[in-house]
Design a protein around this motif. Structure first.
Motif, mmCIF file in Angstrom:
data_model
loop_
_atom_site.group_PDB
_atom_site.id
_atom_site.type_symbol
_atom_site.label_atom_id
_atom_site.label_comp_id
_atom_site.label_asym_id
_atom_site.label_seq_id
_atom_site.Cartn_x
_atom_site.Cartn_y
_atom_site.Cartn_z
ATOM 1 N N TYR A 53 0.859 -1.182 0.000
ATOM 2 C CA TYR A 53 0.000 0.000 0.000
ATOM 3 C C TYR A 53 0.900 1.238 0.000
ATOM 4 C CZ TYR A 53 -4.266 2.673 0.811
ATOM 5 O OH TYR A 53 -5.331 3.529 0.660
ATOM 6 N N PRO A 54 0.718 2.154 -0.961
ATOM 7 C CA PRO A 54 1.621 3.316 -1.046
ATOM 8 C C PRO A 54 1.489 4.240 0.157
ATOM 9 C CG PRO A 54 -0.267 3.588 -2.503
ATOM 10 C CD PRO A 54 -0.355 2.199 -1.970
ATOM 11 N N GLN A 55 2.605 4.676 0.680
ATOM 12 C CA GLN A 55 2.615 5.596 1.811
ATOM 13 C C GLN A 55 2.798 7.025 1.307
ATOM 14 O OE1 GLN A 55 5.437 4.376 4.779
ATOM 15 N NE2 GLN A 55 4.602 2.300 4.922
ATOM 16 N N LYS A 56 1.925 7.892 1.771
ATOM 17 C CA LYS A 56 1.924 9.276 1.298
ATOM 18 C C LYS A 56 3.289 9.939 1.470
ATOM 19 C CE LYS A 56 -0.768 13.546 1.618
ATOM 20 N NZ LYS A 56 -1.926 14.215 2.275
ATOM 21 N N LYS A 57 3.981 9.652 2.568
ATOM 22 C CA LYS A 57 5.270 10.286 2.840
ATOM 23 C C LYS A 57 6.335 9.905 1.804
ATOM 24 C CE LYS A 57 6.937 6.670 5.987
ATOM 25 N NZ LYS A 57 7.406 6.365 7.347
ATOM 26 N N ASN A 58 6.118 8.776 1.107
ATOM 27 C CA ASN A 58 7.100 8.316 0.114
ATOM 28 C C ASN A 58 6.765 8.739 -1.305
ATOM 29 O OD1 ASN A 58 8.556 7.006 2.121
ATOM 30 N ND2 ASN A 58 7.421 5.097 1.880
ATOM 31 N N ILE A 59 5.649 9.439 -1.483
ATOM 32 C CA ILE A 59 5.224 9.864 -2.822
ATOM 33 C C ILE A 59 5.698 11.284 -3.093
ATOM 34 C CG2 ILE A 59 3.208 10.361 -4.271
ATOM 35 C CD1 ILE A 59 1.817 7.989 -2.915
ATOM 36 N N LYS A 60 6.373 11.463 -4.223
ATOM 37 C CA LYS A 60 7.036 12.734 -4.529
ATOM 38 C C LYS A 60 6.292 13.530 -5.599
ATOM 39 C CE LYS A 60 10.225 11.287 -1.723
ATOM 40 N NZ LYS A 60 10.262 11.781 -0.340
ATOM 41 N N CYS A 61 5.009 13.682 -5.422
ATOM 42 C CA CYS A 61 4.216 14.528 -6.312
ATOM 43 C C CYS A 61 2.897 14.833 -5.620
ATOM 44 C CB CYS A 61 3.976 13.843 -7.670
ATOM 45 S SG CYS A 61 2.880 12.423 -7.576
ATOM 46 N N ASN A 62 2.090 15.689 -6.212
ATOM 47 C CA ASN A 62 0.779 16.018 -5.636
ATOM 48 C C ASN A 62 -0.178 14.834 -5.768
ATOM 49 O OD1 ASN A 62 1.481 18.619 -4.887
ATOM 50 N ND2 ASN A 62 0.904 19.480 -6.874
ATOM 51 N N ILE A 63 -0.938 14.588 -4.696
ATOM 52 C CA ILE A 63 -1.952 13.524 -4.701
ATOM 53 C C ILE A 63 -3.316 14.154 -4.453
ATOM 54 C CG2 ILE A 63 -2.590 11.263 -3.802
ATOM 55 C CD1 ILE A 63 0.069 11.218 -2.306
ATOM 56 N N TYR A 64 -4.290 13.726 -5.237
ATOM 57 C CA TYR A 64 -5.656 14.207 -5.077
ATOM 58 C C TYR A 64 -6.544 13.002 -4.728
ATOM 59 C CZ TYR A 64 -3.729 18.181 -7.630
ATOM 60 O OH TYR A 64 -2.950 19.238 -8.036
ATOM 61 N N TYR A 65 -7.149 13.042 -3.532
ATOM 62 C CA TYR A 65 -8.025 11.957 -3.084
ATOM 63 C C TYR A 65 -9.484 12.319 -3.375
ATOM 64 C CZ TYR A 65 -3.971 10.263 -0.456
ATOM 65 O OH TYR A 65 -2.729 9.793 -0.092
ATOM 66 N N LEU A 66 -10.176 11.436 -4.088
ATOM 67 C CA LEU A 66 -11.585 11.664 -4.405
ATOM 68 C C LEU A 66 -12.443 10.607 -3.721
ATOM 69 C CD1 LEU A 66 -11.490 12.472 -8.234
ATOM 70 C CD2 LEU A 66 -11.285 14.038 -6.306
ATOM 71 N N PRO A 67 -13.500 11.005 -3.009
ATOM 72 C CA PRO A 67 -14.371 10.021 -2.343
ATOM 73 C C PRO A 67 -15.205 9.216 -3.328
ATOM 74 C CG PRO A 67 -15.247 12.229 -2.077
ATOM 75 C CD PRO A 67 -13.909 12.386 -2.718
ATOM 76 N N LYS A 68 -15.388 9.748 -4.546
ATOM 77 C CA LYS A 68 -16.135 9.033 -5.577
ATOM 78 C C LYS A 68 -15.703 9.555 -6.944
ATOM 79 C CE LYS A 68 -20.017 12.286 -5.450
ATOM 80 N NZ LYS A 68 -21.476 12.441 -5.281
ATOM 81 N N TYR A 69 -16.121 8.840 -7.986
ATOM 82 C CA TYR A 69 -15.799 9.259 -9.350
ATOM 83 C C TYR A 69 -16.538 10.551 -9.671
ATOM 84 C CZ TYR A 69 -15.361 9.020 -14.454
ATOM 85 O OH TYR A 69 -15.086 9.294 -15.764
ATOM 86 N N ASP A 70 -15.790 11.594 -10.022
ATOM 87 C CA ASP A 70 -16.364 12.911 -10.290
ATOM 88 C C ASP A 70 -15.647 13.504 -11.503
ATOM 89 O OD1 ASP A 70 -16.977 15.699 -10.313
ATOM 90 O OD2 ASP A 70 -17.428 15.642 -8.165
ATOM 91 N N GLU A 71 -16.303 13.436 -12.664
ATOM 92 C CA GLU A 71 -15.663 13.867 -13.914
ATOM 93 C C GLU A 71 -15.234 15.326 -13.874
ATOM 94 O OE1 GLU A 71 -18.116 12.845 -17.289
ATOM 95 O OE2 GLU A 71 -16.858 11.079 -17.629
ATOM 96 N N GLU A 72 -16.084 16.178 -13.328
ATOM 97 C CA GLU A 72 -15.775 17.609 -13.322
ATOM 98 C C GLU A 72 -14.527 17.888 -12.482
ATOM 99 O OE1 GLU A 72 -17.245 19.674 -15.349
ATOM 100 O OE2 GLU A 72 -18.492 17.981 -15.983
ATOM 101 N N LYS A 73 -14.436 17.268 -11.311
ATOM 102 C CA LYS A 73 -13.258 17.448 -10.466
ATOM 103 C C LYS A 73 -12.003 16.897 -11.136
ATOM 104 C CE LYS A 73 -15.338 17.712 -5.865
ATOM 105 N NZ LYS A 73 -15.432 17.086 -4.516
ATOM 106 N N ILE A 74 -12.140 15.735 -11.780
ATOM 107 C CA ILE A 74 -10.983 15.127 -12.454
ATOM 108 C C ILE A 74 -10.485 16.018 -13.580
ATOM 109 C CG2 ILE A 74 -10.220 13.177 -13.868
ATOM 110 C CD1 ILE A 74 -12.114 11.411 -12.193
ATOM 111 N N ILE A 75 -11.400 16.525 -14.412
ATOM 112 C CA ILE A 75 -11.019 17.419 -15.521
ATOM 113 C C ILE A 75 -10.345 18.674 -14.983
ATOM 114 C CG2 ILE A 75 -11.906 18.909 -17.357
ATOM 115 C CD1 ILE A 75 -11.907 16.044 -18.229
ATOM 116 N N LYS A 76 -10.862 19.217 -13.914
ATOM 117 C CA LYS A 76 -10.283 20.420 -13.310
ATOM 118 C C LYS A 76 -8.844 20.160 -12.866
ATOM 119 C CE LYS A 76 -11.323 23.951 -9.817
ATOM 120 N NZ LYS A 76 -12.280 24.367 -8.762
ATOM 121 N N ILE A 77 -8.602 19.010 -12.244
ATOM 122 C CA ILE A 77 -7.249 18.657 -11.798
ATOM 123 C C ILE A 77 -6.322 18.456 -12.997
ATOM 124 C CG2 ILE A 77 -5.870 16.877 -10.645
ATOM 125 C CD1 ILE A 77 -8.406 16.375 -8.869
#
Length: 324
Positions: A53-77
């Protein structure tokens, strides 16, 4: 979207998130971000102890957590990060047309099977359940059909007899780590025919689908137990009404017994029990009750029975587990 430099968005929750984010710059990828699901406590508990399971502290880029599939939010990101290349690995979203169109044929998935076989969820567990001699890796374009886009690369990876999902996952991830940036930077993607014959299976949930039918053949019982083993919770049986989890099994004797005796405990040792299932004696180890390892001599008695209720076996076959 006209930039010739790769600006990558990685979708999903996978240990690859750590590896790719730590190595994308030296592999000449200009920028990357990750869009993934809200943290799943069940998955975290199961996978983290095996470092899957990936650990946030070891990830070297921006992470966006979505509670559900949301096309508008994904396109915006995607627009905010000027993304022009998409890659999915271990993603639970079923992508719709708007996201697919955004990437304009630069949207791919790394799937852990030899497509077109084992489309859908849990391909490694199903491969083990079906006693396959290999698993697979496929790099394919994402379209509106689940694992149905053009395949640009696929390879069979041999696995050992009686392998567990943890073994198959390590084979898969080790291979992908060595080749992931080659997949991303392929200039000329030659499609491999992905015919319609293949197979599709839904996701598995051990707590729902993992109930063992003791009337299957002994080999089927063992492959079923293996397919739900580490890093997953294990296969389930009942003993005196208590839910017992099994993670290890092997045939002890090939002598055939009457089906009436399936489930009967023939012998109890310090770290095993021997049980008739599929008309043969099978040795069971790594037995758990309420997440704690069982000391067999303090828990089981010879001559008694493990079993499963018909209602649980029916529910295990009928219920399909969906995330989104």
């Amino acid at each position: 979207m006209k930039s010739s430099k790769i600006r990558l968005c990685l979708f999903g929750t996978s240990i690859l998130n750590e590896y790719i984010s730590q190595n994308y710059k030296k592999n000449h990828i200009e920028h990357m971000c990750i869009i993934t699901h809200a943290i799943d406590n069940r998955d975290f508990k199961l996978l983290n102890k095996h470092r899957l399971y990936p650990q946030k502290k070891n990830i070297k880029c921006n992470i966006y957590y979505l509670p559900k599939y949301d096309e508008e939010k994904i396109i915006k990101i995607l627009k905010k990060n000027k993304i022009n290349f998409g890659l999915s690995s271990g993603c639970r979203f079923i992508f719709k047309n708007k996201i697919i169109k955004y990437f304009n044929k630069k949207f791919f998935n790394i799937h852990d099977s030899y497509l077109p076989f084992y489309k859908g969820g849990a391909p490694l567990s199903y491969s083990i359940m079906n006693q396959e001699k290999y698993i697979g890796v496929s790099f394919h374009e994402i379209n509106k059909k689940i694992d149905g886009g053009k395949v640009f690369y696929k390879k069979k990876i041999p696995i050992k007899k009686n392998a567990k999902p943890i073994d198959a996952l390590n084979y898969f991830y080790n291979f992908v780590k060595k080749n992931i940036f080659k997949f991303i930077k392929l200039k000329r993607k030659i499609s491999i025919h992905n015919n319609s014959q293949g197979t599709y299976f839904s996701r598995l949930n051990s707590e729902i689908n993992g109930f063992l039918n003791l009337n299957w053949t002994a080999k089927e019982c063992i492959s079923f137990i293996n397919s739900f083993s580490d890093p997953y919770p294990g296969a389930h049986v009942l003993y005196k009404g208590k839910n017992v989890v099994i993670k290890n099994a092997k045939i002890y004797s090939n002598k055939k017994y009457h089906s009436f005796l399936n489930g009967k405990i023939t012998n109890v040792g310090n770290d095993y029990i021997k049980v008739i299932m599929g008309n043969k004696i099978v040795e069971l180890k790594n037995l758990f009750f309420k997440d704690k390892i069982i000391i067999p001599k303090l828990f089981f008695k010879s001559g008694e029975t493990i079993y499963n209720l018909d209602a649980d076996l029916t529910r295990a076959k009928k219920l399909i587990h969906k995330y989104f």
